[in-house]
Design a protein around this motif. Structure first.
Motif, mmCIF file in Angstrom:
data_model
loop_
_atom_site.group_PDB
_atom_site.id
_atom_site.type_symbol
_atom_site.label_atom_id
_atom_site.label_comp_id
_atom_site.label_asym_id
_atom_site.label_seq_id
_atom_site.Cartn_x
_atom_site.Cartn_y
_atom_site.Cartn_z
ATOM 1 N N TYR A 78 3.697 22.586 35.931
ATOM 2 C CA TYR A 78 3.709 21.180 36.325
ATOM 3 C C TYR A 78 4.767 20.982 37.396
ATOM 4 C CZ TYR A 78 1.046 20.606 32.029
ATOM 5 O OH TYR A 78 0.097 20.707 31.047
ATOM 6 N N LYS A 105 -0.262 18.900 37.681
ATOM 7 C CA LYS A 105 -0.271 20.353 37.577
ATOM 8 C C LYS A 105 -0.113 20.994 38.949
ATOM 9 C CE LYS A 105 -2.922 20.775 33.313
ATOM 10 N NZ LYS A 105 -4.124 21.335 32.652
ATOM 11 N N ILE A 116 5.407 18.009 26.479
ATOM 12 C CA ILE A 116 5.630 17.617 27.873
ATOM 13 C C ILE A 116 5.813 16.105 27.982
ATOM 14 C CG2 ILE A 116 3.161 17.515 28.366
ATOM 15 C CD1 ILE A 116 3.767 18.339 31.207
ATOM 16 N N ASP A 117 5.118 15.335 27.136
ATOM 17 C CA ASP A 117 5.211 13.876 27.215
ATOM 18 C C ASP A 117 6.635 13.376 26.991
ATOM 19 O OD1 ASP A 117 2.521 13.658 27.719
ATOM 20 O OD2 ASP A 117 1.981 13.346 25.623
ATOM 21 N N LYS A 138 7.086 15.795 36.238
ATOM 22 C CA LYS A 138 5.794 15.134 36.397
ATOM 23 C C LYS A 138 4.725 15.805 35.542
ATOM 24 C CE LYS A 138 6.820 13.737 41.154
ATOM 25 N NZ LYS A 138 6.303 13.686 42.540
ATOM 26 N N SER A 139 3.617 15.095 35.340
ATOM 27 C CA SER A 139 2.489 15.659 34.606
ATOM 28 C C SER A 139 1.461 16.272 35.549
ATOM 29 C CB SER A 139 1.816 14.579 33.748
ATOM 30 O OG SER A 139 1.357 13.516 34.565
ATOM 31 N N LEU A 150 8.643 13.840 30.480
ATOM 32 C CA LEU A 150 8.200 13.228 31.732
ATOM 33 C C LEU A 150 9.128 12.097 32.156
ATOM 34 C CD1 LEU A 150 4.331 13.072 31.183
ATOM 35 C CD2 LEU A 150 5.648 14.771 32.461
#
Length: 204
Positions: A116, A107, A69-70, A104-105, A73
């Motif tokens: 997310y 949730k 996920i990083d 976005k991170s 983003l």
């Protein structure tokens, strides 16, 4: 000997890890082996081997996770569709409108998985929704709201497909500051004909 039998029973009991969500639910006193045989959990976490994922009751596919996920983003500007001449790793905008998505991170609150939030803008809408990883290299998204912008009807007809393609499961390819999403939607021709399209973005 008893440990081996117990581990085999655990595999039979939890091998499918068939849950409605993808949140780790560790099994107390679960036996984890230590061989290196990476698997990708549906939560997009790479586990060292299947026993780690099974003891967390996580569905998985063999091999390391492709992306995290990083890496996704941030805000991605839409360069265009491959069918119109856009190409990954080529910094050339072929689409006439400024459109973007922001992953976005934060949730979401949707049940049934670890989602997310994302938001964006097409030529005709501001929109928002949620996304998560289905497995290696696949991102699943859905649009939860749209706010129509005042634009001509011809633009609405042409550009609704941007939101349609973002509302489906898409395969991901990252190359540096470029993101490629390959999605499939079903056309509204009464025949449910699948239509595929590749969307190219550049990191803002």
């Amino acid at each position: 000997m008893y440990k081996i039998i117990y581990f085999c029973l655990l595999i039979l009991a939890f091998g499918s890890c068939d849950k409605n969500d993808c949140s780790p639910t560790p099994i107390v006193n679960c036996i984890i082996t230590y061989e290196l045989n990476p698997v990708c959990g549906c939560n997009n976490v790479t586990y060292s081997n299947p026993s780690h994922a099974k003891c967390d009751q996580i569905d998985f596919t063999m091999g390391k996770c492709t992306y995290s996920i990083d890496q996704l983003l941030g805000t991605w500007d839409f360069l265009g569709y491959v069918s119109d001449g856009a190409t990954i790793n080529v910094d050339k905008k072929v689409h006439p409108y400024d459109m973007f998505i922001t992953l976005k991170s934060e949730k979401g609150v949707t049940s049934g998985g670890e989602y997310y939030r994302f938001e964006g803008k097409s030529a005709v809408n501001f929109f928002g929704g949620e996304y998560h990883f289905v497995n290696k290299g696949i991102i699943s998204t859905f649009i939860s709201f749209t706010t129509k912008i005042g634009v001509p009807d011809k633009d609405i007809i042409q550009e609704n497909k941007f939101v349609d393609f973002l509302s489906t499961d898409s395969s991901i390819e990252l190359q540096g500051d470029f993101l490629q999403l390959k999605s499939i939607i079903y056309s509204q021709d009464g025949l449910a004909t699948p239509v595929d399209e590749v969307l190219i973005f550049r990191r803002k």
